[in-house]
Design a protein around this motif. Structure first.
Motif, PDB file in Angstrom:
ATOM      1  N   GLY A 179     -33.682   5.067  26.064  1.00 17.11           N
ATOM      2  CA  GLY A 179     -34.868   3.995  25.834  1.00 17.11           C
ATOM      3  C   GLY A 179     -34.373   2.745  25.353  1.00 17.11           C
ATOM      4  O   GLY A 179     -34.526   1.626  25.860  1.00 17.11           O
ATOM      5  N   LEU A 180     -33.508   2.829  24.185  1.00 20.24           N
ATOM      6  CA  LEU A 180     -33.100   1.616  23.654  1.00 20.24           C
ATOM      7  C   LEU A 180     -32.146   0.733  24.438  1.00 20.24           C
ATOM      8  O   LEU A 180     -32.004  -0.402  24.581  1.00 20.24           O
ATOM      9  N   ILE A 181     -31.084   1.580  24.705  1.00 21.95           N
ATOM     10  CA  ILE A 181     -30.184   0.866  25.546  1.00 21.95           C
ATOM     11  C   ILE A 181     -30.714   0.293  26.797  1.00 21.95           C
ATOM     12  O   ILE A 181     -30.125  -0.857  27.182  1.00 21.95           O
ATOM     13  N   LEU A 221     -27.930   5.063  22.009  1.00 22.21           N
ATOM     14  CA  LEU A 221     -27.715   6.277  22.920  1.00 22.21           C
ATOM     15  C   LEU A 221     -26.521   7.408  22.132  1.00 22.21           C
ATOM     16  O   LEU A 221     -26.681   8.538  22.433  1.00 22.21           O
ATOM     17  N   LEU A 222     -25.533   6.650  21.683  1.00 21.56           N
ATOM     18  CA  LEU A 222     -24.541   7.562  21.025  1.00 21.56           C
ATOM     19  C   LEU A 222     -24.893   8.198  19.759  1.00 21.56           C
ATOM     20  O   LEU A 222     -24.190   8.757  19.154  1.00 21.56           O
ATOM     21  N   MET A 223     -26.049   7.877  19.265  1.00 18.89           N
ATOM     22  CA  MET A 223     -26.529   8.219  18.052  1.00 18.89           C
ATOM     23  C   MET A 223     -27.753   9.549  18.418  1.00 18.89           C
ATOM     24  O   MET A 223     -28.428   9.840  17.588  1.00 18.89           O
ATOM     25  N   GLY A 224     -27.664   9.696  19.491  1.00 18.27           N
ATOM     26  CA  GLY A 224     -28.700  10.804  19.911  1.00 18.27           C
ATOM     27  C   GLY A 224     -29.932  10.356  20.513  1.00 18.27           C
ATOM     28  O   GLY A 224     -31.155  11.296  20.231  1.00 18.27           O
ATOM     29  N   GLY A 225     -30.314   8.863  20.699  1.00 18.55           N
ATOM     30  CA  GLY A 225     -31.695   8.504  20.782  1.00 18.55           C
ATOM     31  C   GLY A 225     -32.034   8.242  22.247  1.00 18.55           C
ATOM     32  O   GLY A 225     -33.034   7.951  22.508  1.00 18.55           O
ATOM     33  N   PHE A 240     -40.084   0.655  27.233  1.00 21.33           N
ATOM     34  CA  PHE A 240     -39.345   1.738  27.404  1.00 21.33           C
ATOM     35  C   PHE A 240     -39.715   2.664  25.963  1.00 21.33           C
ATOM     36  O   PHE A 240     -38.771   3.457  25.745  1.00 21.33           O
ATOM     37  N   GLY A 241     -40.550   2.357  25.564  1.00 24.87           N
ATOM     38  CA  GLY A 241     -40.981   3.236  24.284  1.00 24.87           C
ATOM     39  C   GLY A 241     -40.314   2.713  22.984  1.00 24.87           C
ATOM     40  O   GLY A 241     -40.054   3.546  21.805  1.00 24.87           O
ATOM     41  N   SER A 242     -39.516   1.758  23.011  1.00 22.73           N
ATOM     42  CA  SER A 242     -38.453   1.332  22.137  1.00 22.73           C
ATOM     43  C   SER A 242     -38.692  -0.062  21.836  1.00 22.73           C
ATOM     44  O   SER A 242     -38.903  -0.443  20.703  1.00 22.73           O
ATOM     45  N   GLY A 243     -38.796  -0.875  22.896  1.00 21.99           N
ATOM     46  CA  GLY A 243     -38.564  -2.428  22.416  1.00 21.99           C
ATOM     47  C   GLY A 243     -37.144  -2.810  22.259  1.00 21.99           C
ATOM     48  O   GLY A 243     -36.391  -1.939  21.863  1.00 21.99           O
ATOM     49  N   GLY A 260     -27.551  -1.132  21.266  1.00 24.89           N
ATOM     50  CA  GLY A 260     -28.231  -0.054  22.124  1.00 24.89           C
ATOM     51  C   GLY A 260     -27.486   1.330  22.083  1.00 24.89           C
ATOM     52  O   GLY A 260     -27.913   2.388  22.107  1.00 24.89           O
ATOM     53  N   LEU A 261     -26.118   1.285  21.663  1.00 27.74           N
ATOM     54  CA  LEU A 261     -25.182   2.291  21.698  1.00 27.74           C
ATOM     55  C   LEU A 261     -25.071   3.127  20.078  1.00 27.74           C
ATOM     56  O   LEU A 261     -25.298   4.542  19.862  1.00 27.74           O
ATOM     57  N   PHE A 262     -25.471   2.120  18.968  1.00 28.97           N
ATOM     58  CA  PHE A 262     -25.044   2.624  17.667  1.00 28.97           C
ATOM     59  C   PHE A 262     -26.231   2.285  16.547  1.00 28.97           C
ATOM     60  O   PHE A 262     -26.167   2.885  15.494  1.00 28.97           O
TER      61      PHE A 262
END
Length: 463
Positions: free
Chosen positions: A388-390, A381-385, A164-167, A356-358
Motif C-alpha cells: 500500500g505505502l510503496i 514494504l521491507l518492514m512488513g507493511g 491505497f489505504g495508506s496515503g 515506501g520501503l523502510f
C-alpha cells in the motif's frame, strides 16, 4: 469557555517552535545563495546572488496572494486537487492555521525556485527568471503541496480517504519541494541547452568549475543548519505527549528526526567522497558537498518515520544515485551547473521510494496520529507493511513528474519561443554581471581581459 493557562502556554510554546523552525528554513536561502555563488564562474556571481534574493521577494508576494490558498485553502468548496480559500490570507488566523504556519510554509515555497535557478544558471535572462519564479512558487508548487500536505489532498496521509489505504508519506518534502524544483530545473536546462563551451565540437564535456570553493562549503553548512528546521520543524508542534508514556512525545520524535537527517547526509557525503575518488582520482570538496546535500534531500521524505540505521541506508544509495545521474547527464549533454536536477530531482525521487520501503508503523502513528493507541497504519514494504505505502509513494513520484512537466515545460518553451529565455552568446561570454547587472561582484577576478565596467561593455557592443 476561556482556555486554561496550561493550554495557552502549550500553544505559545508550539508557536515559538514553529516560528523558530521557519527562521531556520529561511536561513537556507543564505545557504543557497552562497552555494550557487561559489558554484558559478566569477563573472556570473552577481546574477546568481540576485536571483536568490528574488526568490524571497517574488515568492513572498506570490505565496501571499495565491500560493498559500492553493496549498491549504479549505471551506465548502474544498477539493482534492487545489485549495480554494485564504487568498491574500483572508480569514487567517482560522481554526486550522495561523500566521506562524503561513510563514513556515512560505519558507518552503521560496526554496523551490532556488533549486530551479541552479539548473539554468549562467545563461538565463533575468526577466524570464522573474516570470517562472512567480509561477513556480505561486501555482505549480502549491498545487503539489495541497495534494500531499492538505487534509483534503488526494495523496495526503491525513485525508479521510487514504490512497491505497495508506496515503503518501512525504513528511518534509523530498517530492513536494525537491522533486518539484528538480524536474522544473531539468526542463529549463533541456530547453535552454548547455552553456557556451560546456561541450566541445565532438560532444566531450569541458570542465567549468565554480570560482569559489569557500562559498560552496559555507553554503553547504548553512543548508545543513537550516535542514534542522526543514525536517524536524515539519512536526509543527513540539509539545505533544504520546499516550501511555511517561517521557515521550513529539519532542522525542523531533530529536530522532534530527538524528536521521544528520546520518543520511553524513553517509551520503562520505560515500560520495570515496566514490568520486575512485572515478576521478582525487579528493574533491565540491563533490562531497553535493553528496551531503543529496543525502539530506533523500531523507527529507521519511525523516520522521524511519530508524536511524535506515537513514544510513538512505544516504548510501542517495550518493550513488547522484553519482550515476551526473554521469548520465554528461552523456546526454545536459548542462546543470549546480547538479540541481540530479541532486534534488534524483535524490528526491529515491527518498520517496526509500520511505515506501523502510517506514516503521510505530513512527508513522507518532508523526500522523500523535501516537494514538489502537491506530493502524501501512508501513514500509521491507518492514512488513505490504504494498500500500510503496504504491502511494510511486504514484506521488509519477504525479509530480507529470504535473511539473505539463506546467513548467510549456512555460520554458514559451519563454524560449518569445526569445526572452536565454541571453545572447556575446552576453554569455562576457558574463551576466557585466551584461545585465552593471558590473562584477568583485573588484578583481580571473577574467581580467574582459570589460571592467558596464560602460566599457556597451561601447564594445556598439563598435
Amino acid at each position: 469557555m476561556e482556555p486554561s493557562w496550561e493550554s495557552s502556554v502549550t500553544e505559545s510554546i508550539n508557536a515559538i517552535y514553529l516560528l523558530f523552525s521557519a527562521y531556520l528554513v529561511f536561513v537556507m536561502q543564505l545557504g543557497f545563495a552562497m552555494l550557487c555563488a561559489g558554484s558559478v564562474r566569477a563573472k556570473n556571481a552577481m546574477n546568481i546572488m540576485l536571483t536568490n534574493v528574488v526568490d524571497a521577494v517574488v515568492g513572498s508576494l506570490s505565496y501571499y496572494l495565491f500560493g498559500f490558498a492553493f496549498a491549504f485553502g479549505e471551506g465548502p468548496s474544498e477539493n482534492p486537487f487545489i485549495g480554494t480559500s485564504y487568498f491574500a490570507l483572508h480569514s487567517i488566523p482560522s481554526s486550522s492555521y495561523d500566521y506562524s504556519f503561513f510563514l513556515y510554509q512560505w519558507a518552503f515555497a521560496i526554496a523551490v525556485a532556488g533549486i530551479t535557478s541552479g539548473s539554468i544558471a549562467e545563461r538565463t535572462q533575468f526577466s524570464a527568471y522573474l516570470i517562472f519564479s512567480f509561477f513556480l512558487s505561486g501555482f505549480v508548487y502549491p498545487v503539489v503541496a495541497h495534494w500531499v500536505w492538505s487534509s483534503s489532498g488526494w495523496l495526503s496521509s491525513s485525508s479521510s480517504s487514504l490512497l491505497f489505504g495508506s496515503g503518501a508519506i512525504d513528511f518534509a518534502g523530498s517530492g513536494v519541494v525537491h522533486l518539484v524544483g528538480g524536474v522544473a530545473g531539468l526542463w529549463g536546462a533541456l530547453i535552454e541547452g548547455p552553456r557556451v563551451g560546456r561541450f566541445d565540437a565532438f560532444g566531450k564535456p569541458m570542465v567549468m568549475r565554480g570560482h569559489n570553493a569557500t562559498l560552496v562549503v559555507l553554503g553547504t553548512f548553512l543548508l545543513w543548519f537550516g535542514w534542522f528546521g526543514f525536517n524536524p520543524g515539519s512536526f509543527g508542534k513540539i509539545l505533544v505527549a504520546y499516550p501511555n508514556t511517561v517521557n515521550q512525545g513529539n519532542w522525542t520524535a523531533v530529536g530522532r528526526t534530527a538524528v536521521t537527517t544528520t546520518l543520511a547526509g553524513s553517509t551520503a557525503g562520505i560515500v560520495t567522497l570515496f566514490g568520486r575518488r575512485l572515478l576521478v582520482g582525487h579528493w574533491d570538496a565540491l563533490d562531497v558537498c553535493n553528496g551531503l546535500l543529496g543525502g539530506f534531500v533523500a531523507i527529507t521524505s521519511g525523516c520522521s518515520v524511519v530508524e536511524p540505521w535506515a537513514a544510513i541506508v538512505c544516504g548510501f544509495f542517495a550518493a550513488w544515485v547522484l553519482i550515476g545521474l551526473n554521469i548520465l547527464a554528461l552523456k546526454l549533454k545536459i548542462d546543470d551547473p549546480l547538479e540541481a536536477a540530479q541532486l534534488h530531482g534524483g535524490c528526491g525521487a529515491w527518498g520517496l521510494i526509500f520511505t515506501g520501503l523502510f517506514a516503521k508503523e510505530e513512527f508513522i502513528i507518532q508523526a500522523y496520529d500523535s501516537g494514538l493507541i489502537g491506530a493502524s497504519r501501512s508501513s514500509g514494504l521491507l518492514m512488513g507493511g505490504g504494498w500500500g505505502l510503496i504504491g502511494a509513494q510511486v504514484v506521488e513520484l509519477l504525479a509530480i513528474v507529470g504535473w511539473v512537466s505539463l506546467t513548467m515545460g510549456p512555460l520554458f518553451y514559451l519563454l524560449h519561443w518569445l526569445g526572452i529565455l536565454r541571453i545572447s552568446m556575446d552576453d554569455e561570454v562576457a558574463g551576466l554581471d557585466i551584461s545585465s547587472h552593471g558590473g562584477y561582484a568583485y573588484n578583481a577576478h580571473e577574467e581580467e581581459s574582459g570589460p571592467r565596467f558596464y560602460g566599457d561593455y556597451m561601447r564594445m557592443q556598439n563598435n
